[in-house]
Design an enzyme around this catalytic site. Sequence first.
Site, mmCIF file in Angstrom:
data_model
loop_
_atom_site.group_PDB
_atom_site.id
_atom_site.type_symbol
_atom_site.label_atom_id
_atom_site.label_comp_id
_atom_site.label_asym_id
_atom_site.label_seq_id
_atom_site.Cartn_x
_atom_site.Cartn_y
_atom_site.Cartn_z
ATOM 1 N N SER A 167 34.883 16.969 -50.291
ATOM 2 C CA SER A 167 34.843 17.688 -51.567
ATOM 3 C C SER A 167 33.799 17.033 -52.458
ATOM 4 O O SER A 167 32.645 16.931 -52.048
ATOM 5 C CB SER A 167 36.242 17.703 -52.210
ATOM 6 O OG SER A 167 36.257 18.534 -53.347
ATOM 7 N N THR A 168 34.182 16.555 -53.632
ATOM 8 C CA THR A 168 33.213 16.003 -54.586
ATOM 9 C C THR A 168 32.372 14.900 -53.941
ATOM 10 O O THR A 168 32.903 13.930 -53.414
ATOM 11 C CB THR A 168 33.940 15.432 -55.813
ATOM 12 O OG1 THR A 168 34.832 16.422 -56.319
ATOM 13 C CG2 THR A 168 32.946 15.044 -56.896
ATOM 14 N N HIS A 193 34.359 21.915 -50.037
ATOM 15 C CA HIS A 193 34.708 22.726 -51.210
ATOM 16 C C HIS A 193 33.432 23.103 -51.952
ATOM 17 O O HIS A 193 32.677 22.232 -52.377
ATOM 18 C CB HIS A 193 35.633 21.941 -52.148
ATOM 19 C CG HIS A 193 36.938 21.547 -51.515
ATOM 20 N ND1 HIS A 193 37.680 20.476 -51.961
ATOM 21 C CD2 HIS A 193 37.632 22.078 -50.475
ATOM 22 C CE1 HIS A 193 38.778 20.368 -51.226
ATOM 23 N NE2 HIS A 193 38.768 21.317 -50.314
ATOM 24 N N MET A 286 37.994 14.546 -54.626
ATOM 25 C CA MET A 286 39.111 14.374 -55.551
ATOM 26 C C MET A 286 40.375 14.992 -54.971
ATOM 27 O O MET A 286 40.324 16.010 -54.286
ATOM 28 C CB MET A 286 38.758 15.047 -56.875
ATOM 29 C CG MET A 286 39.819 14.949 -57.952
ATOM 30 S SD MET A 286 39.244 15.765 -59.455
ATOM 31 C CE MET A 286 40.692 15.578 -60.496
ATOM 32 N N ASP A 289 43.552 17.012 -50.613
ATOM 33 C CA ASP A 289 43.374 18.031 -49.578
ATOM 34 C C ASP A 289 42.873 17.380 -48.287
ATOM 35 O O ASP A 289 41.887 16.650 -48.290
ATOM 36 C CB ASP A 289 42.385 19.098 -50.050
ATOM 37 C CG ASP A 289 42.247 20.243 -49.055
ATOM 38 O OD1 ASP A 289 43.231 20.519 -48.342
ATOM 39 O OD2 ASP A 289 41.163 20.849 -48.995
#
Length: 348
Positions: A167-168, A193, A286, A289
């Site tokens: 993600s991030t 993401h 973050m 998940d």
Amino acid sequence: MYATKHKIRVLVVDDSAVARTMIVRGLSGRPNLEVVGYAINANDALNKIQQLQPDVMTLDVEMPGTNGIDFLKQLLPTHPLPVILVSSLNLRVFDALAAGAVDFVRKPDGVESREAFLDALAQKIAAAACSKVHHSTAAHGPAAVAPALGASRGVDLDHTIIGLGASTGGTEATLEVLKRLPADIPGMVIVQHMPVGFTKMYAERLNRLCKMEVREAVHGDEIHRGLALVAPADLQCRVVRMGSRYTLSCQPGEKVSGHRPSVDALFTSMATAVKCHMVGIIMTGMGRDGADGLLKMRRAGAYTIGQDKDSCVVYGMPMVAYDIGAVTIQAACDNIASVLMTHLKTGK
């Protein structure tokens, strides 16, 4: 959501008065955020950064004069400030991420609501406030790629599936891993993401810079050696067994662990459906998940790798996965490819 002891101080940088007003007004009502000012171009932003000392900056990629990418290259070596890009559907956003921006949000274009945009922006600002800023002024060139795998003593490479979730900070971290892997890597599925419209451009970028074939997945794609499939934004992607073959299901569906596509949805499907050897990799991001799904994979016999704290932009998803016992081995971003290759060659 990461807790902070004070409101996150935000500087909004955008040359469009309409966009600036929308962002400033939309963020000002958030209890954990304080918009301390705005700037209309790069020079204005540099002055405001020095005056206002923001915690996070939102930045339009396309601005007159010095654009967002060149501005980041000038700024971050001396002012390592977390930056969230606010961008239209534009390939240059990936150049800005390569220059050190933490994450990005797509500007609403009539299809997406302003509220959904502002919610996403606020969430990414909160993540950025807890992130580590990595800056690089070098363009991505040819990578030191591992030699072809060929045959293996430890793993049946033609019957191995690799799942990777991030993600991030993950767009560049995933690239750092893939560009060190050979063209004949076992079939991979990647969940990153990302807003709608960008996953296809991201897959095309990876395909240009890496040795294996990389493309955005479509429903029914077969997973095979030498191919990495990027899950399309806003669809849930799951591995499906078809006899001795494995295909990818890309379908609308509810969010899982707050995301669509979800790393948990992918990893859980692998733990359930995959009867051959499998590897799970969880990287910077973050939240949590992917952590539960990775634990299911490990319990099903998978080899699992987690990115370590020092190399993560946000040590969230890999931290939770490690804490619950889902990770076989932790490794720095630059070393994950080497760890993976050693496992594929030796089974260890």
